[in-house]
Design a protein around this motif. Sequence first.
Motif, mmCIF file in Angstrom:
data_model
loop_
_atom_site.group_PDB
_atom_site.id
_atom_site.type_symbol
_atom_site.label_atom_id
_atom_site.label_comp_id
_atom_site.label_asym_id
_atom_site.label_seq_id
_atom_site.Cartn_x
_atom_site.Cartn_y
_atom_site.Cartn_z
ATOM 1 N N HIS A 237 51.910 42.509 33.812
ATOM 2 C CA HIS A 237 50.810 41.631 34.212
ATOM 3 C C HIS A 237 49.562 42.461 34.452
ATOM 4 O O HIS A 237 49.596 43.516 35.089
ATOM 5 C CB HIS A 237 51.151 40.862 35.485
ATOM 6 C CG HIS A 237 50.005 40.016 35.971
ATOM 7 N ND1 HIS A 237 49.651 38.830 35.365
ATOM 8 C CD2 HIS A 237 49.118 40.207 36.993
ATOM 9 C CE1 HIS A 237 48.609 38.313 35.987
ATOM 10 N NE2 HIS A 237 48.261 39.126 36.977
ATOM 11 N N SER A 238 48.434 41.941 33.922
ATOM 12 C CA SER A 238 47.155 42.598 34.155
ATOM 13 C C SER A 238 46.029 41.621 33.833
ATOM 14 O O SER A 238 46.231 40.615 33.139
ATOM 15 C CB SER A 238 47.017 43.849 33.280
ATOM 16 O OG SER A 238 45.879 44.597 33.637
ATOM 17 N N GLY A 239 44.866 41.905 34.349
ATOM 18 C CA GLY A 239 43.687 41.118 34.005
ATOM 19 C C GLY A 239 43.462 39.923 34.904
ATOM 20 O O GLY A 239 44.318 39.512 35.683
ATOM 21 N N THR A 240 42.271 39.348 34.754
ATOM 22 C CA THR A 240 41.849 38.204 35.560
ATOM 23 C C THR A 240 41.991 36.884 34.812
ATOM 24 O O THR A 240 41.815 35.824 35.392
ATOM 25 C CB THR A 240 40.381 38.361 35.961
ATOM 26 O OG1 THR A 240 39.566 38.338 34.771
ATOM 27 C CG2 THR A 240 40.144 39.674 36.702
ATOM 28 N N GLY A 241 42.277 36.956 33.538
ATOM 29 C CA GLY A 241 42.299 35.765 32.696
ATOM 30 C C GLY A 241 41.046 35.639 31.839
ATOM 31 O O GLY A 241 41.032 34.900 30.848
#
Length: 380
Positions: A237-241
């Motif tokens: 999982h990574s990032g803000t979308g």
Amino acid sequence: MSEILDLTCELIRRSSVTPEDAGCQALIAERLAGVGFAIENLHYGEVRNLWATHGSGGPVLTFLGHTDVVPAGPESEWTSPPFEPVIRDGMLYGRGSADMKSGVAAMVLALEDFVRRHPHHDGIVAMLLTSDEEGPSIDGVRRVAEEFRRRKQRIDWCLVGEPSSQSRLGDLIRVGRRGSLHGHLRVRGIQGHVAYPDKASNPIHSAAPALAELASTRWDEGNEGFPPTSFQVSNVHSGTGANNIIPGSLQVSFNFRFGTASTADGLRERVEACLQRHALDYSIVWDLSGEPFLTPEGDLRNAVNLAVESRCGMTPVASTAGGTSDGRFIAPLGAEVVELGPTNATIHKIDECVGVDELEQLPGLYLEVAERLFSARGQS
């Protein structure tokens, strides 16, 4: 309806989704107390554990099982309601029918029969049940084993009623299990705009070579008891979308399944050495949910083999494959541990089921194991 079918159905009707017990252990305790077992409830938090014993001294044979089940999933996908047992075409359907309320019911009947036949047996026959096998496995048998260690409770033989069989009852037994080591890795970067990578640091990019190295590493060659160690990434999982932001961190979860050719400490050291070689800014949390164990040839394996040959007409294959079981907490107490139960083709699935013919054979199979163990020691 036969006694084993009746008891298994009664247990299935109790929707004991982990960590709930839904009264299963109270029902079993009442039955076992009725034939002279001493009952002890070892409850920790939401988890219910039952320790029932008959006799004194040693040796000690323990039947180990769990009364909790996994969630049923969408009930609309079941052919019949998951907690309403139904027999169709020679199969008993219901959540927990195979994993493992059939095994629990069979062990109860075997113990009742054993003490009726051998009321003055030497040693102890016992049953240990938990409602935390399908959950985190913290306040269940793991916690009970700590208490047993504190009070110096002896266990010589442990027969686990998990569904071990592959195609027909008795074709495979588990004589050990691999260890399970989880890693929860966080790699830190610097968040920024994707158009200005020089002002940011992408943790996905920096971690990718290290993850590729870990995934391609040959950790060991296994040994006579176990296959080679496996490494699997289970979540990333990574990032803000948003599609225009370089993320500030990356979370990766992974798991080792390992035998005795490696150690948990050795695997941890090798992973962290890899992360350091790749100059990652990271933190990692480790969770060792069980060490590997292997039961060598001995009294319990011999009794199980002979009982399966007698009742099922075959010699079982001895295996250490598959996931983990609560046997991993009992083996370090010095016990021989073997898993023997019905076929596992439908466990955790929609329309879980067990063959009625297998179910009818189970109590006698467990009873014969117990009688062979005690007769081998000159018990009566």
